[in-house]
Design a protein around this motif. Structure first.
Motif, PDB file in Angstrom:
ATOM      1  N   SER A  65      69.477  45.655  70.033  1.00 40.32           N
ATOM      2  CA  SER A  65      68.756  47.076  70.376  1.00 40.32           C
ATOM      3  C   SER A  65      68.397  47.852  69.135  1.00 40.32           C
ATOM      4  O   SER A  65      68.146  48.944  69.166  1.00 40.32           O
ATOM      5  CB  SER A  65      69.584  47.889  71.371  1.00 40.32           C
ATOM      6  OG  SER A  65      70.194  47.094  72.612  1.00 40.32           O
ATOM      7  N   THR A 117      68.416  46.392  77.325  1.00 39.98           N
ATOM      8  CA  THR A 117      69.416  47.063  78.560  1.00 39.98           C
ATOM      9  C   THR A 117      70.120  47.809  77.549  1.00 39.98           C
ATOM     10  O   THR A 117      71.024  48.596  78.126  1.00 39.98           O
ATOM     11  CB  THR A 117      70.267  46.117  78.750  1.00 39.98           C
ATOM     12  OG1 THR A 117      70.817  45.469  77.888  1.00 39.98           O
ATOM     13  CG2 THR A 117      69.589  44.832  79.817  1.00 39.98           C
ATOM     14  N   GLY A 118      69.979  48.110  76.267  1.00 38.49           N
ATOM     15  CA  GLY A 118      70.665  48.992  75.408  1.00 38.49           C
ATOM     16  C   GLY A 118      69.665  50.373  75.302  1.00 38.49           C
ATOM     17  O   GLY A 118      68.771  50.216  74.966  1.00 38.49           O
ATOM     18  N   GLY A 119      70.581  51.241  75.190  1.00 38.83           N
ATOM     19  CA  GLY A 119      69.922  52.641  75.138  1.00 38.83           C
ATOM     20  C   GLY A 119      69.308  53.076  73.814  1.00 38.83           C
ATOM     21  O   GLY A 119      68.322  53.835  73.833  1.00 38.83           O
ATOM     22  N   SER A 163      67.340  50.993  71.892  1.00 42.18           N
ATOM     23  CA  SER A 163      66.045  50.609  72.046  1.00 42.18           C
ATOM     24  C   SER A 163      65.180  51.915  72.799  1.00 42.18           C
ATOM     25  O   SER A 163      63.903  51.906  72.297  1.00 42.18           O
ATOM     26  CB  SER A 163      65.947  49.377  73.100  1.00 42.18           C
ATOM     27  OG  SER A 163      66.289  48.101  72.570  1.00 42.18           O
ATOM     28  N   TYR A 164      65.640  52.663  73.895  1.00 44.93           N
ATOM     29  CA  TYR A 164      64.839  53.540  74.391  1.00 44.93           C
ATOM     30  C   TYR A 164      64.677  54.699  73.323  1.00 44.93           C
ATOM     31  O   TYR A 164      63.728  55.566  73.634  1.00 44.93           O
ATOM     32  CB  TYR A 164      65.190  53.926  75.688  1.00 44.93           C
ATOM     33  CG  TYR A 164      65.301  52.733  76.622  1.00 44.93           C
ATOM     34  CD1 TYR A 164      64.020  52.370  77.188  1.00 44.93           C
ATOM     35  CD2 TYR A 164      66.295  51.874  76.818  1.00 44.93           C
ATOM     36  CE1 TYR A 164      63.778  51.210  78.239  1.00 44.93           C
ATOM     37  CE2 TYR A 164      66.134  50.684  77.539  1.00 44.93           C
ATOM     38  CZ  TYR A 164      65.087  50.490  78.315  1.00 44.93           C
ATOM     39  OH  TYR A 164      64.929  49.315  79.221  1.00 44.93           O
ATOM     40  N   GLU A 165      65.601  55.064  72.826  1.00 44.84           N
ATOM     41  CA  GLU A 165      65.598  56.117  71.799  1.00 44.84           C
ATOM     42  C   GLU A 165      64.611  55.852  70.574  1.00 44.84           C
ATOM     43  O   GLU A 165      63.845  56.571  70.300  1.00 44.84           O
ATOM     44  CB  GLU A 165      66.964  56.337  71.035  1.00 44.84           C
ATOM     45  CG  GLU A 165      68.048  56.787  72.132  1.00 44.84           C
ATOM     46  CD  GLU A 165      69.413  56.720  71.502  1.00 44.84           C
ATOM     47  OE1 GLU A 165      69.403  56.911  70.397  1.00 44.84           O
ATOM     48  OE2 GLU A 165      70.544  56.597  72.215  1.00 44.84           O
ATOM     49  N   ASN A 212      61.106  56.103  72.461  1.00 47.31           N
ATOM     50  CA  ASN A 212      60.678  57.601  72.449  1.00 47.31           C
ATOM     51  C   ASN A 212      60.513  58.366  71.522  1.00 47.31           C
ATOM     52  O   ASN A 212      59.768  59.420  71.461  1.00 47.31           O
ATOM     53  CB  ASN A 212      62.067  58.340  72.973  1.00 47.31           C
ATOM     54  CG  ASN A 212      61.813  59.553  73.653  1.00 47.31           C
ATOM     55  OD1 ASN A 212      60.876  59.848  74.432  1.00 47.31           O
ATOM     56  ND2 ASN A 212      62.511  60.516  73.242  1.00 47.31           N
ATOM     57  N   ALA A 257      66.881  48.281  84.598  1.00 45.73           N
ATOM     58  CA  ALA A 257      65.862  48.113  83.321  1.00 45.73           C
ATOM     59  C   ALA A 257      65.315  46.481  83.529  1.00 45.73           C
ATOM     60  O   ALA A 257      64.093  46.549  83.497  1.00 45.73           O
ATOM     61  CB  ALA A 257      66.512  48.342  82.263  1.00 45.73           C
ATOM     62  N   ALA A 276      75.458  47.557  76.570  1.00 50.28           N
ATOM     63  CA  ALA A 276      75.543  48.957  76.653  1.00 50.28           C
ATOM     64  C   ALA A 276      77.028  49.443  76.721  1.00 50.28           C
ATOM     65  O   ALA A 276      77.697  50.004  77.468  1.00 50.28           O
ATOM     66  CB  ALA A 276      75.020  49.483  77.897  1.00 50.28           C
ATOM     67  N   HIS A 288      77.928  53.075  77.400  1.00 52.20           N
ATOM     68  CA  HIS A 288      78.115  53.316  78.828  1.00 52.20           C
ATOM     69  C   HIS A 288      79.329  52.655  79.499  1.00 52.20           C
ATOM     70  O   HIS A 288      79.963  53.178  80.327  1.00 52.20           O
ATOM     71  CB  HIS A 288      76.768  52.615  79.521  1.00 52.20           C
ATOM     72  CG  HIS A 288      76.806  52.398  80.864  1.00 52.20           C
ATOM     73  ND1 HIS A 288      76.956  53.405  81.777  1.00 52.20           N
ATOM     74  CD2 HIS A 288      76.664  51.380  81.644  1.00 52.20           C
ATOM     75  CE1 HIS A 288      77.063  53.023  82.934  1.00 52.20           C
ATOM     76  NE2 HIS A 288      76.657  51.813  83.095  1.00 52.20           N
TER      77      HIS A 288
END
Length: 673
Positions: A187, A219-221, A223-225, A228, A253, A425, A428
């Motif tokens: 990620s 599935t790892g946060g 990546s979304y950071e 964004n 996801a 994750a 999490h």
């Protein structure tokens, strides 16, 4: 050919998203369908392939794992990506054949990540065929970078993959100018690529940034950071969609991503249409070619995907990931025409070209070197003991995309309602376990030591502060061998010793591990148990909480304090060496790292020399903590100095860091005389 040969029916053969070429030799037991090679001097993509095969070629891992003695006509000529560009596009499929052969043979000998690399052969060839030397390609996780290494000047050294002083199994910026960013954990590519792209724009430089990201990494946060923050930055994200991370992907996801994929019915219809139209005399093939060009134009300009467009990122795809010519076409169009953040959605199959790996990609995710099968697998011990503890309906097991690797497959099958794979994750997972504990359950989170590092804040804030009943099973602790510096389990002791209220245990063998798991079930407070993947011997050690047990009957003013089975083994052997020279040394199994054995510490004050041994960094580690408590004796700590430990065998890593019987005995003698 020894096995029964068959030919795939004419036309594209579709199976589970796998697009095979037309009319290629197919042997049910051989390595590949189209990739098993010719059984005569047939024409393949305009080039003759010379094949010699003997019974000795079947070398492997069960039926079907064979080698093909085949001249590498293209791969041997590629010194860097500029040589790749000299090939005609029609020759690229034959190059892919050669790459798969080299991958299978080398990983069979050296161990390593096979299925993921087989799945990205065409994608990697297409990327280096289209993009230039100055462009930056970042591989998320990085274990799928073997083909990239073969195409960037490292073919001649590829036999050293994962060996001491040889090529790393992951991208390494010190190894090659073509490794734009070092990776090892999932990620990270999008954030790293965004940083490189922003640096380019600030300096008004001109190069492309490409991030190859698997659906597992999404599935790892992190990546979304990264997504964004893209905010219009020109970069390409190649979404390598194989519906797998190490095991099967999980979570909402992944379900959302699956809606992006082409439905199987559509794929069958499209394949059938191309086959039927292609048979029309004279005009059939031109019509198919025209329809494909229209399809590409539509995908490039019209198709939308809300999943990525929510981040204001252009979406292109899905594209067949094992059609190298089609991949080249899409990549060229994006590079030449698109000047905004773009996702190219590529459908691949993990293990493609090796039937066993296709059918069981988790098993072929990472193959070990040929080792002594008599070693005790500690992950399997954990799995069996948790199955027994699972009879209590309060016991819950949690994994972070490593179900099989940490031994929890059996628990997942027997108690599916109390097993949770949260994906890649770890942060999490820890807080999720904290919530389960607050709700009255007994969660066990099994995770590799190197991945536990990603959840340190949650261990401190969400578990330890609240003194919640969470047990962390820290697998692959200590030296991990060939996976190298990004995967060593050397920081968990130094990380967890300072955490208030944390209890830390380190079993010497399988017997102690079983007893520690039973203890953890009853304990009721934050607890971590660290253990290596495998150990060589069992000591029959009896676990007593808070006690450093003496393992020999010798009385001496020299004490060797060992953490874990491999260090204990070395300490006992060192004591035997010293005894043969009339020097006595006591050996202690320090299986409770926190809290300390206060009675033993008091006894150690009368010693002349105390040596601690641990598979971990010395700074902040067990030895440093012991030395801080002892005033009189000379205290020497053995472990890892202030450095990262590169890939080699575990035995070589132990020797490199002084954790061998001969070195320990030498240190004792040098401090006595």
């Amino acid at each position: 050919m020894r096995h029964n040969q068959r030919r795939v029916r004419r036309g594209n053969y579709y199976r589970n998203g796998d697009f095979r070429q037309q009319n290629q030799p197919y042997c049910k037991r051989c390595v590949q369908h189209r990739y098993s090679g010719a059984y005569d001097n047939r024409q393949s993509y305009g080039q003759k392939i010379r094949v010699e095969q003997s019974k000795s070629d079947c070398f492997g891992r069960g039926e079907g794992f064979i080698g093909i003695q085949q001249k590498l006509m293209f791969l041997e000529s590629i010194g860097d990506p500029s040589d790749l560009k000299k090939l005609d596009i029609k020759q690229l499929p034959a190059l892919c054949d050669e790459l798969r052969k080299e991958l299978i043979q080398t990983v069979e000998q050296n161990g390593g990540h096979l299925a993921s690399n087989l799945g990205v052969v065409e994608l990697t060839v297409a990327l280096h065929y289209v993009f230039d030397i100055r462009d930056k390609i970042i591989w998320d996780v990085g274990h799928q970078s073997y083909v990239h290494k073969l195409l960037t000047g490292r073919f001649k050294d590829f036999s050293t993959l994962r060996k001491k002083d040889g090529l790393s199994g992951f991208p390494d910026i010190t190894e090659s100018q073509y490794d734009a960013f070092g990776t090892g954990h999932a990620s990270t590519a999008i954030s790293a690529g965004l940083g490189l792209a922003k640096a380019r724009d600030i300096k008004h430089d001109d190069f492309s940034v490409v991030c190859v990201v698997g659906d597992g990494a999404l599935t790892g946060g992190l990546s979304y950071e990264g997504l964004n923050s893209i905010d219009g930055t020109n970069m390409l994200i190649v979404f390598n969609d194989n519906d797998m991370s190490i095991g099967k992907n999980v979570g909402s996801a992944t379900k959302n991503l699956s809606r992006v994929r082409v439905r199987k019915g559509y794929l069958k219809f499209k394949s059938g249409l191309e086959k039927t139209v292609g048979k029309i005399p004279l005009i059939g093939k031109p019509i198919v070619k025209f329809l494909k060009s229209i399809k590409r134009a539509v995908k490039l300009s019209c198709l939308r995907n809300i999943y990525f467009e929510n981040f204001d990122i252009k979406y292109v795809g899905p594209v067949k990931g094992h059609d190298v010519k089609e991949l080249v076409s899409y990549l060229k169009s994006i590079k030449e025409n698109v000047k905004k953040p773009t996702v190219l959605h590529v459908i691949t199959k993990k293990g493609f070209g090796l039937p066993e790996a296709e059918e069981n990609p988790a098993l072929y995710h990472s193959l070990a070197c040929k080792t002594d099968n008599s070693q005790i697998n500690m992950s399997e011990i954990v799995g069996r003991e948790l199955l027994n503890l699972g009879e209590d309906e309060r016991v819950v097991a949690v994994s972070a995309a490593m179900t099989q690797g940490v031994g929890l497959k059996g628990f997942a099958e027997k108690y599916p309602e109390r097993f949770f794979d949260v994906g890649i994750a770890e942060s999490h997972a820890v807080t999720f376990c904290a919530g389960l504990a607050a709700g009255g359950f007994k969660p066990f989170f099994a995770v590799y030591s190197t991945f536990m590092q990603r959840a340190y804040d949650q261990i401190l804030h969400d578990v330890a502060v609240q003194k919640l009943n969470v047990t962390m099973l820290i697998d692959h602790a200590g030296f991990v061998g060939e996976d190298g510096q990004t995967h060593q389990g050397l920081f968990d002791i130094a990380a967890l010793l300072p955490v208030p209220g944390m209890t830390l245990l380190a079993p010497a063998d399988d017997v102690e591990l079983k007893q520690m798991l039973a203890f953890a079930y009853l304990y009721g407070e934050p607890l971590a148990i660290r253990y290596p993947a495998k150990i060589c011997r069992s000591f029959g050690a009896e676990f007593r909480f808070g006690v450093w047990r003496r393992m020999n009957e010798i009385s001496s003013d020299i004490a060797l304090l060992a953490v874990g089975g491999r260090c204990l083994d070395a300490a006992l052997d060192a004591a035997e060496i010293l005894a043969s020279q009339s020097i006595a040394a006591e050996v202690y199994n320090c299986s409770t790292l926190k809290p300390f054995d206060e009675d033993c510490l008091k006894a150690l004050e009368s010693k002349r020399l105390v040596i601690t041994l641990e598979e971990g960094v010395k700074k902040g580690g067990f030895g440093e903590a012991v030395a801080a408590r002892l005033r009189k004796p000379v205290c020497i700590g053995l472990g890892v100095d202030d450095k990262f430990v590169r890939h080699a065998t575990v035995e070589q890593q132990l020797e490199e860091n002084g954790l061998t019987a001969g070195n320990i005995a030498g240190i004792v003698k040098s401090n006595l005389f």
